[in-house]
Design a protein around this motif. Structure first.
Motif, PDB file in Angstrom:
ATOM      1  N   UNK A 248       0.838  -1.186   0.000  1.00 27.57           N
ATOM      2  CA  UNK A 248       0.000   0.000   0.000  1.00 27.57           C
ATOM      3  C   UNK A 248       0.876   1.239   0.000  1.00 27.57           C
ATOM      4  N   UNK A 249       2.048   1.132   0.620  1.00 26.51           N
ATOM      5  CA  UNK A 249       2.960   2.263   0.665  1.00 26.51           C
ATOM      6  C   UNK A 249       4.347   1.832   1.067  1.00 26.51           C
ATOM      7  N   UNK A 250       5.297   2.673   0.766  1.00 27.16           N
ATOM      8  CA  UNK A 250       6.688   2.440   1.167  1.00 27.16           C
ATOM      9  C   UNK A 250       7.263   3.730   1.713  1.00 27.16           C
TER      10      UNK A 250
ATOM     11  N   UNK B 261       5.432   7.219   0.903  1.00 29.06           N
ATOM     12  CA  UNK B 261       4.582   7.444  -0.260  1.00 29.06           C
ATOM     13  C   UNK B 261       3.535   6.344  -0.285  1.00 29.06           C
ATOM     14  N   UNK B 262       2.286   6.714  -0.533  1.00 25.13           N
ATOM     15  CA  UNK B 262       1.227   5.722  -0.656  1.00 25.13           C
ATOM     16  C   UNK B 262       0.862   5.605  -2.117  1.00 25.13           C
ATOM     17  N   UNK B 263       0.865   4.389  -2.614  1.00 29.33           N
ATOM     18  CA  UNK B 263       0.701   4.183  -4.043  1.00 29.33           C
ATOM     19  C   UNK B 263      -0.711   4.507  -4.513  1.00 29.33           C
TER      20      UNK B 263
ATOM     21  N   UNK C 101       2.507  11.886  -0.634  1.00 26.62           N
ATOM     22  CA  UNK C 101       3.787  11.786   0.055  1.00 26.62           C
ATOM     23  C   UNK C 101       3.691  12.452   1.420  1.00 26.62           C
ATOM     24  N   UNK C 102       4.467  11.944   2.340  1.00 21.98           N
ATOM     25  CA  UNK C 102       4.445  12.423   3.717  1.00 21.98           C
ATOM     26  C   UNK C 102       5.887  12.588   4.182  1.00 21.98           C
ATOM     27  N   UNK C 103       6.126  13.598   4.998  1.00 17.17           N
ATOM     28  CA  UNK C 103       7.470  13.857   5.474  1.00 17.17           C
ATOM     29  C   UNK C 103       7.485  14.138   6.966  1.00 17.17           C
TER      30      UNK C 103
END
Length: 125
Positions: A32-34, A51-53, A58-60
């Motif tokens: 689902x995300x990496x 990052x969620x596909x 994107x998240x930081x």
């Protein structure tokens, strides 16, 4: 068996850049995300980016905002972390992570099913 393999770590001077890469291999794998976490000596694991596909979001983490950029390719099960303006405090082991959890809370380490062995990033003065 799913494996996450990181590369791209090393020694860099403060102000320099590095690009970390992570590739997932093994049995048929979808996530689902990496993302990326890091751990400095004597400190807790810290969320860096994800990052969620499904949404492409994107998240930081606070340490990464404005300096690091995450990108990736869901079809290739790869994720990258471009790190610019590196600081001494960025020195840490950086771990690639992957999650199969729908509704992933990206900042939470326990949400991730798979972790790589880590790659060392050392920033010198």
């Amino acid at each position: 068996q799913v494996q996450l393999v990181e590369s791209g770590g090393g020694l860099v001077q403060a102000g320099g850049s590095l690009r970390l890469s992570c590739a997932a291999s093994g049995r048929t794998f979808s996530s689902y995300g990496m993302g990326w976490f890091r751990q400095a000596p004597g400190k807790d694991v810290e969320f860096i980016a994800a990052i969620t596909w499904y949404s492409g979001s994107t998240y930081y983490g606070d340490s990464a905002k404005g300096r690091f950029t995450i990108s990736g390719d869901n079809d290739k099960n790869t994720v990258y972390l471009q790190m610019n303006s590196l600081k001494l405090e960025d020195t840490a082991v950086y771990y690639c992570v992957a999650s199969r959890k729908y509704g992933l809370r990206p900042q939470i380490a326990d949400e991730y099913d798979y972790w790589g062995l880590g790659t060392q990033v050392t920033v010198s003065s």
